[in-house]
Design a protein around this motif. Structure first.
Motif, short mmCIF file in Angstrom:
data_model
loop_
_atom_site.label_atom_id
_atom_site.label_comp_id
_atom_site.label_asym_id
_atom_site.label_seq_id
_atom_site.Cartn_x
_atom_site.Cartn_y
_atom_site.Cartn_z
N HIS A 25 73.68 -48.24 -25.77
CA HIS A 25 73.36 -48.83 -24.46
C HIS A 25 72.05 -49.60 -24.56
CE1 HIS A 25 72.08 -48.96 -20.17
NE2 HIS A 25 73.39 -49.04 -19.97
N ARG A 27 68.90 -51.29 -22.13
CA ARG A 27 68.31 -51.13 -20.80
C ARG A 27 68.53 -52.38 -19.96
NH1 ARG A 27 63.07 -51.81 -18.82
NH2 ARG A 27 62.29 -52.36 -20.89
N ARG A 28 69.00 -52.13 -18.74
CA ARG A 28 69.22 -53.20 -17.77
C ARG A 28 68.73 -52.71 -16.42
NH1 ARG A 28 70.28 -55.06 -22.02
NH2 ARG A 28 72.13 -56.25 -22.69
N ASP A 29 67.91 -53.52 -15.75
CA ASP A 29 67.52 -53.24 -14.36
C ASP A 29 67.19 -54.57 -13.69
OD1 ASP A 29 64.83 -53.92 -15.04
OD2 ASP A 29 64.47 -51.85 -15.72
N ASP A 38 68.53 -48.06 -25.43
CA ASP A 38 68.10 -46.80 -24.81
C ASP A 38 69.25 -45.79 -24.76
OD1 ASP A 38 69.69 -47.82 -22.80
OD2 ASP A 38 68.25 -47.42 -21.19
N ASP A 78 72.48 -43.22 -20.94
CA ASP A 78 71.49 -44.30 -20.98
C ASP A 78 70.11 -43.73 -20.68
OD1 ASP A 78 71.68 -43.77 -18.31
OD2 ASP A 78 72.50 -45.70 -17.73
N ASN A 79 69.12 -44.58 -20.79
CA ASN A 79 67.73 -44.18 -20.55
C ASN A 79 67.31 -43.03 -21.47
OD1 ASN A 79 65.27 -44.60 -19.26
ND2 ASN A 79 65.71 -43.07 -17.67
N ASN A 80 67.86 -43.03 -22.69
CA ASN A 80 67.55 -42.04 -23.73
C ASN A 80 67.88 -40.60 -23.32
OD1 ASN A 80 66.56 -43.89 -25.61
ND2 ASN A 80 64.54 -43.91 -24.63
N ARG A 81 68.88 -40.43 -22.48
CA ARG A 81 69.27 -39.08 -22.06
C ARG A 81 70.15 -38.43 -23.12
NH1 ARG A 81 71.88 -39.86 -16.29
NH2 ARG A 81 72.77 -41.62 -17.46
#
Length: 330
Positions: A25, A27-29, A38, A78-81
């Protein structure tokens, strides 16, 4: 009832959990249209764990669990979870249990202490997410690892009784009667072969509050090492006893030969059993006078301690306890 309640071997299919896949994944925001990687790591697959429980004495509670399957690990996010680990399965077993692979026969785990906890089949490791592969030369890795598979196969759980002293003898040698008079155990007693189908354990109260554990084991017959009679089902239980107490009845036709047959069966099954300490106890000795006792003693091997006793007449029981305690602590 005795036979159905005591289960000393079960066969199960066991599989630990697969590791969760790593996540790919970027990162998208609302502020970042093309961020860096991430993707998080996958979770570990669930272990299958064996834990010793001194309150258990049989594998009966596992008889109907034919398939033991641990949960798989969760995929990374995502977000390194990192993904959730698979839930472990803990199997409570009595002390003296061994776990082995059915195909290879290899012993994998041995449980000997209360509370002892061993990871029997470890779960598969979770895969790495694409964040883990980021480097100065590869700032947008497209790769994430799959999780590793768990371990699976047909397994055997086998119970070997833990006792200080094991009673060895032909059927109707008087083992159950002896156990009933020197311990609080209440084994089944009758005048026919194989009254005892499963091991019975009892605690012998000794002097000054001391005690030791004694096991009445199913009667052995000639050819037991080849599987005759109760065969290996009996013989495996004596592997853990510190002392083997050979019971030979006073009315035996040849006391020395009876001891030799019993000893030969042990040697054929496992030669290491001959390294244990032996004691010979001649049961039902209330029917003997001193002359007959001397004649029987002459038939017995000189290098093995022996003693004459009678459970019914309560003769020499304390002397037998003294001898066992001395050998256990010698």
């Amino acid at each position: 009832m005795e036979k159905s309640n005591f289960v000393d071997q079960i066969r199960i299919f066991a599989r630990s959990g697969h590791g969760g896949a790593g996540y790919k994944h970027f990162r998208r925001d609302k502020l970042t249209s093309m961020g860096g990687p991430d993707g998080g790591d996958g979770g570990r697959g669930g272990h299958i764990i064996l834990r010793g429980n001194s309150n258990l004495w049989t594998l009966l509670h596992l008889r109907y669990y034919k398939n033991v399957l641990a949960d798989d690990g969760e995929r990374g996010g995502d977000n390194n979870r990192t993904g959730r680990d698979g839930e472990d399965i803990i199997i409570e077993v009595p002390l003296g249990t061994i776990a082995r692979d059915e195909e290879t026969g290899e012993t994998e785990v041995e449980i000997l202490e209360d509370g002892q906890q061993v990871v029997w089949l470890p779960g598969g490791k979770g895969g790495l997410g694409n964040f883990q592969f980021k480097s100065p030369t590869n700032q947008a890795p497209e790769h994430a690892q799959p999780g590793l598979p768990g371990i699976e196969g047909w397994k055997v759980l086998e119970l070997k009784v833990l006792a200080d002293v094991g009673l060895v003898g032909f059927p109707n040698a008087g083992k159950s009667t002896l156990l009933s008079v020197i311990t609080a155990a209440k084994p089944k007693i009758a005048d026919y072969a194989f009254t005892t189908l499963t091991p019975n354990l009892g605690m012998v109260e000794y002097r000054d509050g001391k005690s030791f554990c004694i096991a009445d084991l199913p009667g052995i017959i000639e050819g037991a090492a080849e599987g005759k009679g109760l065969g290996h089902r009996f013989l495996r239980h004596i592997e853990r006893n510190s002392i083997l107490l050979f019971l030979i009845p006073a009315d035996s036709k040849d006391h020395g030969q009876e001891f030799q047959v019993l000893k030969n069966e042990l040697e054929e099954y496992n030669p290491e059993l001959l390294h244990k300490r032996f004691i010979i106890a001649v049961s039902k000795s209330d029917m003997l006078d001193e002359e007959l006792k001397a004649a029987i003693a002459a038939e017995l091997p000189k290098d093995v301690p022996h003693l004459f006793f009678s459970s019914v007449a309560q003769q020499n029981l304390q002397q037998l306890k003294d001898l066992l305690w001395k050998e256990l602590n010698g």
